[in-house]
Design an enzyme around this catalytic site. Structure first.
Site, PDB file in Angstrom:
ATOM      1  N   LYS A 133      10.698  32.037  33.359  1.00 12.95           N
ATOM      2  CA  LYS A 133      11.303  30.731  33.664  1.00 12.95           C
ATOM      3  C   LYS A 133      10.648  29.607  32.873  1.00 12.95           C
ATOM      4  CE  LYS A 133      10.754  29.053  37.607  1.00 12.95           C
ATOM      5  NZ  LYS A 133      10.647  29.269  39.030  1.00 12.95           N
TER       6      LYS A 133
ATOM      7  N   TRP B 126      12.164  33.218  23.574  1.00 12.35           N
ATOM      8  CA  TRP B 126      10.857  33.854  23.400  1.00 12.35           C
ATOM      9  C   TRP B 126      10.685  34.228  21.929  1.00 12.35           C
ATOM     10  CZ3 TRP B 126       8.156  37.961  21.605  1.00 12.35           C
ATOM     11  CH2 TRP B 126       6.854  38.149  22.119  1.00 12.35           C
TER      12      TRP B 126
ATOM     13  N   ALA C 179       4.283  27.287  45.162  1.00 14.04           N
ATOM     14  CA  ALA C 179       5.709  27.223  45.498  1.00 14.04           C
ATOM     15  C   ALA C 179       6.052  27.981  46.767  1.00 14.04           C
ATOM     16  CB  ALA C 179       6.539  27.738  44.336  1.00 14.04           C
TER      17      ALA C 179
ATOM     18  N   ARG D  93       4.862  22.119  35.625  1.00 10.08           N
ATOM     19  CA  ARG D  93       3.674  22.224  36.476  1.00 10.08           C
ATOM     20  C   ARG D  93       2.461  22.616  35.640  1.00 10.08           C
ATOM     21  NH1 ARG D  93       5.859  26.683  40.286  1.00 10.08           N
ATOM     22  NH2 ARG D  93       6.852  27.219  38.317  1.00 10.08           N
TER      23      ARG D  93
ATOM     24  N   LYS E  79      -3.265  39.033  33.693  1.00 12.11           N
ATOM     25  CA  LYS E  79      -2.728  38.512  32.440  1.00 12.11           C
ATOM     26  C   LYS E  79      -1.458  37.693  32.694  1.00 12.11           C
ATOM     27  CE  LYS E  79      -1.101  40.800  28.222  1.00 12.11           C
ATOM     28  NZ  LYS E  79      -1.776  40.298  27.040  1.00 12.11           N
TER      29      LYS E  79
ATOM     30  N   THR F 292       9.108  29.896  30.076  1.00 12.80           N
ATOM     31  CA  THR F 292       9.508  30.110  28.680  1.00 12.80           C
ATOM     32  C   THR F 292      10.895  29.522  28.433  1.00 12.80           C
ATOM     33  OG1 THR F 292       8.221  32.147  28.712  1.00 12.80           O
ATOM     34  CG2 THR F 292       9.813  31.904  26.919  1.00 12.80           C
TER      35      THR F 292
ATOM     36  N   PHE G 263       9.761  29.683  41.618  1.00 18.90           N
ATOM     37  CA  PHE G 263      10.503  30.852  42.085  1.00 18.90           C
ATOM     38  C   PHE G 263      12.018  30.628  42.040  1.00 18.90           C
ATOM     39  CE2 PHE G 263       6.318  31.231  44.438  1.00 18.90           C
ATOM     40  CZ  PHE G 263       5.770  32.089  43.503  1.00 18.90           C
TER      41      PHE G 263
ATOM     42  N   PHE H  68      15.590  40.521  26.559  1.00 20.94           N
ATOM     43  CA  PHE H  68      14.415  41.373  26.326  1.00 20.94           C
ATOM     44  C   PHE H  68      14.800  42.466  25.336  1.00 20.94           C
ATOM     45  CE2 PHE H  68      10.726  40.814  29.210  1.00 20.94           C
ATOM     46  CZ  PHE H  68      11.125  39.632  29.795  1.00 20.94           C
TER      47      PHE H  68
END
Lengths: 555, 555
Positions: free
Chosen positions: B71, B409, B273, B94, B105, B73, B301, B381
């Site tokens: 999100k 991305w 959140a 945020r 990670k 990204t 979220f 993806f």
């Protein structure tokens, strides 16, 4: 003069863009990382100069009293006096902890007309250094408890975890706590406690490291506790020294600010002086030495405590020598050392002075013991009488020690030029600085030497626990390092009620702890509090901020 | 393309002096307070503009899964796409908590070619905001325990102190602790615990305050516990709201940084959140609205959780309306919602997609329920197949909802221009934004409405404890505020295992807590963890820093 608070005086002061201060100090602009307009971190890799040409003036003091001696004020004022005399000078100071600012009125940025600016930002959050240290310290604590929780491969005994969490707050309720309660999802139950951040070994390490790689190496050596087999466990075994050094990569850079008279000041690091070594970072001092002909720096409390540790820990690790020592004294503190109660300090009392000056006498001797000639700075207070002043001045003359009545609180640098000139005389002479001991002397003999020669005691008593710890330290081969004495600041002895110049006392060492990160063995004497508490009415209740961000009640 | 980490991609990106970014954003230079070369705090009093002319694009999502939806990204990539289309755009995000960075990670600065810079500094200590919040929170805790220790004039029941300490660290051993142990000098013993900093009410307050004065007022209203007579005790009664606001005077200023494509970004505030409202600060959003024609911002979220709270808490308190909603979805997350295990996500599975898309369907309905037209951003993806992509794209067309296959991305803004153009279509239409409820509706009916209309449940069960708390909240007259739902993010229901679009469920409210500082009533459902733990091998063990301060292992 009007009765302005330190904060009001600071607010009226002219403050120059930090780039101008950097120019004056000889710091290239591309070495600056701005934190607002008046503070910058300095990339030390971009600072050039020959450290060996610089003279270091150490400001120490007689034993402090609750009356306050104004050592930071004198340190700043002396630097401003050199500045007034057109010397190329920098001042290197410790950075204040935030916690105590919330508690009892008073900070570590000097006072009156001898302050560093911006005092508000320096006293609160200052460039994030203490927060980064807190974070690194507590990340390590979390890694340890996480290791216990996830199978404890290193066989760490939860009862022997010595690494404590820290907070930059005066919070007595955290002195002793139980953690990991509430069942299997909430860690492994054990006894724990928080220290104040400045007591963290991470702080001591940061202040003694020469660069990031050295910092990482030192962090890896920190002992966090012992296994069930009583073998030490280090940060290196947890493999987190890289992450902890990463968290400190900005905090390790010294902070450039200015005095109210525009003298460049590096303020960096502030280890607790009664539990740690109590001096600003070696990096800041050495950066100042590269840049300035004269570096004025301070150490914590009296010559017995911060002074001895400056000589035997910081100067040794930094491979430099102080070229002059200033001993700050006040008539009020001398009178208290002569037996006067704080409430009676307003009254002239030469008899008490006569008794109390023995305290100063020992500090003068201590400076000379290290081979460096002292200058007494008699920090003037409005309540002092001429008779009292003359008594101290005459006494110094009789002792053959330089003395100057300094009025830096009231007049800034102009109130300290006589002091500066006397210090210049000392700087013009060859000094014969020497450490009190060599590090290959056995630990107990190092402590014996400190107690007998610097404190003036008769000897040392080691508790059974300390004896056992001493044997372990020797067995592990950790003994060839300086000793860091943890002792009350109020007395030359380990009993805070023994004022003046006590004699015939012995010092009890109740614990010996290998601080292999910082590179010293900590000797605990007396009851040293590593987490302060707040007073009944904390100074926080007088603090406020307006719509434009102007603060009040800080001092 | 080569397999670079996010950190490696970020390190290769060109970064511009933050002054240039301020120029581009229309922020006057004298409003900047530099934090190094690439970050600045903004003095909002010096920023001018008409907020009402700006369009707000909210980026929300389907229910998240452990597979990650990207999100942040997409939020960054969409802003960069608008930038590429030469729109006057800013992004408001945020700020990441530091604790989780040490654990697993992944950070909150976007990924691939859609990141904000400097990612390293934003992920670690970022301008001290979280540290200031931690400090203010824990200063308050210390003031409370100090009050208990010094006579307890306010008659606070130590068993009913609800104010907890916080740390920006994943530290499960602090979830449940006992403090004040060890005798009379160490405070009053009581049960306590630490939350992670982002769960602090101070964070929620900072993110909903309009300025320092409003912040101070809100802090004064915070309830810290109850007396032995069960009456509430506020910060105002402890008289420390001024000190706490003072500690936050820098943290309240929004932080200006940039995306990898030079789009101005304000990153400020980051409340949890699932326990708080989960949006960046109102100050940052409104500052961006003054400056930019289009403001892209995110919420935590899915639309059920952060989305609903954005609409009913943040937008209400800020008196603005979102003009478009982007719903981020991935084929992986849709398949997980269709019952596929994480380990099997690499395999094409259109059947699972068909089952899982019901989850997205509900989020589309939710956006329209608030009167704002959504655009689905299908975040691409490499493992996705064309058949799967086409299924989702076709489904959206059937539902009459705009959809765009985004590749931010991999390609940054260029990968999101189609998405941006579809959002522009929505922005060109009149929307009919409305809150789900009015604040004068009774608390239980507000919750009923959220559960039935936004979650798709059948109703609400209030535990006896919650009923009792509800009565107290009403008795005190605290009920006329929005509700902040604390709920699992993984399901539309309060059961994290109910994926897809569950129906026939009821939500159990086990506690209702008046958060009078933040100005909402917190409704706790399920088992919400307010202090995360570290995994067996924390990502910290892969982190390092070199002699020049270059980090590695952050992502």
């Amino acid at each position: 003069m009007a009765h302005l608070t330190d904060q009001e005086i600071a607010a009226k002061a002219e403050i120059r863009p930090i780039q101008d201060i950097a120019d004056k100090a000889g710091i290239p602009q591309d070495a600056l990382e701005m934190y607002g307009k008046y503070k910058a971190k300095v990339d030390i890799h971009k600072v050039e100069g020959d450290e060996s040409k610089s003279k270091v003036v150490l400001v120490s003091a007689m034993n402090p009293t609750p009356a306050g001696e104004g050592k930071s004020t004198c340190t700043v004022g002396l630097a401003d006096a050199f500045n007034k005399l057109e010397k190329n000078v920098m001042v290197a100071l410790r950075e204040p902890a935030l916690g105590p600012v919330m508690g009892i009125k008073g900070g570590a940025t000097g006072g009156g007309h001898a302050q560093v600016l911006p005092m508000e930002e320096i006293n609160l959050h200052f460039n994030g250094d203490l927060h980064a240290i807190t974070t690194a310290n507590n990340a390590l604590a979390a890694f340890i408890d996480n290791h216990l929780h996830h199978g404890n491969k290193l066989n760490i005994d939860p009862r022997r975890v010595s690494w404590k969490r820290v907070m930059d707050m005066n919070d007595r309720a955290l002195r002793q706590i139980n953690v990991g309660l509430g069942g299997v999802t909430r860690g492994v139950p054990r006894e724990d406690g928080f220290d104040i951040t400045v007591a963290s070994e991470i702080m001591a390490v940061l202040c003694l490291a020469t660069d990031l790689i050295d910092l990482k190496k030192k962090i890896a050596n920190i002992i966090i506790g012992y296994t069930y087999d009583k073998e030490p466990v280090t940060v290196g075994q947890l493999e987190v020294e890289g992450a902890l050094a990463l968290l400190l990569k900005e905090a390790i850079k010294p902070n450039l600010v200015q005095t109210m008279e525009g003298t460049p000041a590096l303020i960096h690091g502030g280890p607790f002086a009664n539990i740690a070594h109590g001096c600003n970072s070696l990096i800041a001092t050495n950066t100042a030495r590269k840049l300035a002909d004269i570096v004025v720096t301070e150490c914590g409390f009296g010559s017995d405590l911060g002074g001895e540790k400056f000589m035997d820990i910081k100067a040794r690790k930094g491979n430099f020598a102080p070229d002059a020592i200033v001993l700050v004294a006040t008539i009020r503190a001398l009178k208290m050392n002569g037996g006067v109660a704080k409430s009676d300090l307003g009254e002239a009392n030469v008899e008490a002075l006569k008794a109390g000056i023995a305290n100063l006498e020992k500090h003068v001797e201590n400076a000379r013991k290290f081979g460096v000639e002292p200058v007494v700075a008699l920090n003037d207070f409005v309540t002092d009488t001429d008779e009292e002043r003359n008594f101290v001045l005459d006494w110094c003359k009789e002792q053959g020690v330089r003395v100057s009545l300094t009025k830096v609180w009231e007049h800034g640098g102009a109130g300290g030029t006589d002091l500066a000139e006397q210090v210049l005389e000392v700087l013009g002479q060859e000094q014969n600085f020497k450490h009190l001991y060599e590090t290959d002397l056995p630990i107990d003999q190092k402590i014996e030497k400190i107690v007998t020669e610097v404190y003036g005691g008769d000897g040392v008593i080691f508790t059974d626990k300390a004896k056992k710890q001493l044997a372990e330290i020797e067995r592990h081969g950790w003994a060839d390092v300086p000793v860091c004495m943890a002792k009350t600041q109020y007395s030359l002895s380990d009993d805070p009620s023994l004022l003046g110049r006590p004699s015939g006392f012995k010092v009890t060492v109740r614990e010996l702890i290998a601080k292999n990160g910082a590179g010293f063995v900590l000797a605990l004497t007396g009851d040293i509090m590593t987490m302060p508490g707040l007073p009944k009415v904390p100074s926080a209740v007088h603090m406020d901020v307006d719509a434009d961000g102007n603060s009040k009640g800080l001092f």
